[in-house]
Structure formats: structure tokens, C-alpha cells
Design a protein around this motif. Sequence first.
Motif, mmCIF file in Angstrom:
data_model
loop_
_atom_site.group_PDB
_atom_site.id
_atom_site.type_symbol
_atom_site.label_atom_id
_atom_site.label_comp_id
_atom_site.label_asym_id
_atom_site.label_seq_id
_atom_site.Cartn_x
_atom_site.Cartn_y
_atom_site.Cartn_z
ATOM 1 N N TYR A 53 0.849 -1.185 0.000
ATOM 2 C CA TYR A 53 0.000 0.000 0.000
ATOM 3 C C TYR A 53 0.888 1.239 0.000
ATOM 4 O O TYR A 53 1.905 1.274 0.693
ATOM 5 C CB TYR A 53 -0.894 0.018 1.244
ATOM 6 N N SER A 55 1.276 5.420 0.646
ATOM 7 C CA SER A 55 0.806 6.658 1.257
ATOM 8 C C SER A 55 1.888 7.710 1.044
ATOM 9 O O SER A 55 3.077 7.406 1.190
ATOM 10 C CB SER A 55 0.593 6.440 2.762
ATOM 11 N N GLU A 56 1.497 8.931 0.695
ATOM 12 C CA GLU A 56 2.491 9.983 0.484
ATOM 13 C C GLU A 56 3.294 10.261 1.744
ATOM 14 O O GLU A 56 4.474 10.585 1.670
ATOM 15 C CB GLU A 56 1.819 11.270 0.007
ATOM 16 N N TYR A 58 3.601 8.023 4.646
ATOM 17 C CA TYR A 58 4.243 6.840 5.231
ATOM 18 C C TYR A 58 4.991 5.983 4.222
ATOM 19 O O TYR A 58 5.677 5.045 4.604
ATOM 20 C CB TYR A 58 3.205 5.998 5.977
ATOM 21 N N TRP A 74 6.963 -0.788 6.878
ATOM 22 C CA TRP A 74 6.931 0.338 5.948
ATOM 23 C C TRP A 74 8.227 1.111 6.033
ATOM 24 O O TRP A 74 8.963 1.005 7.005
ATOM 25 C CB TRP A 74 5.748 1.256 6.227
ATOM 26 N N ARG A 76 9.468 5.162 5.088
ATOM 27 C CA ARG A 76 9.012 6.496 4.680
ATOM 28 C C ARG A 76 9.665 6.888 3.355
ATOM 29 O O ARG A 76 10.752 6.417 3.018
ATOM 30 C CB ARG A 76 9.362 7.525 5.749
ATOM 31 N N THR A 131 -8.317 0.612 -1.218
ATOM 32 C CA THR A 131 -7.633 1.531 -0.316
ATOM 33 C C THR A 131 -7.874 1.107 1.120
ATOM 34 O O THR A 131 -8.661 0.198 1.392
ATOM 35 C CB THR A 131 -8.158 2.975 -0.477
ATOM 36 N N SER A 133 -8.292 3.303 5.060
ATOM 37 C CA SER A 133 -8.248 4.519 5.861
ATOM 38 C C SER A 133 -8.102 4.078 7.300
ATOM 39 O O SER A 133 -8.712 3.100 7.719
ATOM 40 C CB SER A 133 -9.528 5.346 5.720
ATOM 41 N N TRP A 147 -3.938 7.817 8.517
ATOM 42 C CA TRP A 147 -3.093 7.056 7.592
ATOM 43 C C TRP A 147 -4.021 6.470 6.534
ATOM 44 O O TRP A 147 -4.805 5.568 6.812
ATOM 45 C CB TRP A 147 -2.349 5.962 8.327
ATOM 46 N N ASP A 148 -3.944 7.016 5.338
ATOM 47 C CA ASP A 148 -4.716 6.534 4.195
ATOM 48 C C ASP A 148 -3.743 6.061 3.134
ATOM 49 O O ASP A 148 -2.706 6.697 2.920
ATOM 50 C CB ASP A 148 -5.595 7.661 3.628
ATOM 51 N N ALA A 149 -4.077 4.973 2.455
ATOM 52 C CA ALA A 149 -3.161 4.430 1.450
ATOM 53 C C ALA A 149 -3.928 3.719 0.349
ATOM 54 O O ALA A 149 -5.077 3.308 0.533
ATOM 55 C CB ALA A 149 -2.169 3.468 2.098
#
Length: 191
Positions: A53, A55-56, A58, A74, A76, A131, A133, A147-149
Amino acid sequence: MKWKRSLWLVVTAMALVSAPLSTVGCAGGSGGAKAPDLQPADLPAGASWTGVYFSELYGYLHLVQDGNAVEGKWIRPHKDKWGKLKGEATGDVIKFEWTEYTTGLVGPNAAKNGRGYFKYKRPTGDNVDDTFSGEIGFDKDEVGEPWDAVKQRNVNPDLASIGGTGASDIGGGDWDSENKEQGAPEEPANP
């Protein structure tokens, strides 16, 4: 007599100021951790938590589900921090504990930890990307920072590709492994 009146005014003012401040520290009353109010449902048809996934904030989160157990890592986007999580999936919701490390930092501020949750989503329409959320909180809280991805298509998770391996990651050399110097040692010089 005048000093008694001044003293009385000071004491009264302190009492008036400290009373509201003392109740601020007790806000919440229960002292419990903050948790989201959400109900798990079934995952969408053909969906799986296993995947990568993006995320901008994370970066890339690699998740692997085995039964109800979920594990993830994850890194960054600036590669200055990486983290890991372990939790349990119930349908379209994961609740987990996480730890995030700052690359190159040693000591008590090198890692942060807490709890969080993700809720799996599939937008309506054809040819859409799944996605999630969610939020992460610090310490015992499960809420706090969003945290959205977006799930990446045709990318397999690789947990081993993320994370630190020791002192060599921060330029610490081989101090914690066998001596790898070449040649014979020199004799000590006489004083």
C-alpha cells in the motif's frame, strides 16, 4: 494592615487560577485509551489484506496476512524512518501495535510506538484501486494521526526488504562482528 489585604488578594487570585487548571489535567475522567468507534464487516469479494500500500506520508507499507494475524513493515519516502506492525484482522478491519524507528538515531528517542487501525475500502466502479483509511495513536491510543493508502496492483509484499540490520546501517563499522582486517598485527613498540 495593607499587607494583609495584598496577601489575601494574592492567595485568592492563585486559588481562582489554580482551580480551573487542576480540572484540565483530569479531562477524560476514565483514564482509558482512545479507540475508534467502528464495526468490522466482510472484505469485498476477492479482496485480501496481503499486499503493498502507498501513502504519500508513510511510503510503502508491505502487509502479509496469515489467518487472522497480520504483519507489516513500511519505509518512509525519504528513507529517514521505517516501522513495523503486528495485529489481527477481523474482516475489513485490522487493529495493530506499531513501532517506528528513526534511521541513524540511537537512544530513547530512536523509536516511537503505539496502536492503530485500518479499514479496508473498495470504491464503487470498474477498474478501481482498493484503499484503506485508518489512524495511528501513541502508546495505548488507537487514534490520532490519519493514515490513508492505496493498494498497489501486481506488487508482492517483501517484509525482509525493510528494516535495520545493525550498526553498519549507520556507519558503525564491524564492531559487533568478527575482526575483518587484513594482514598480520604489528609488534608493540618499546617505550
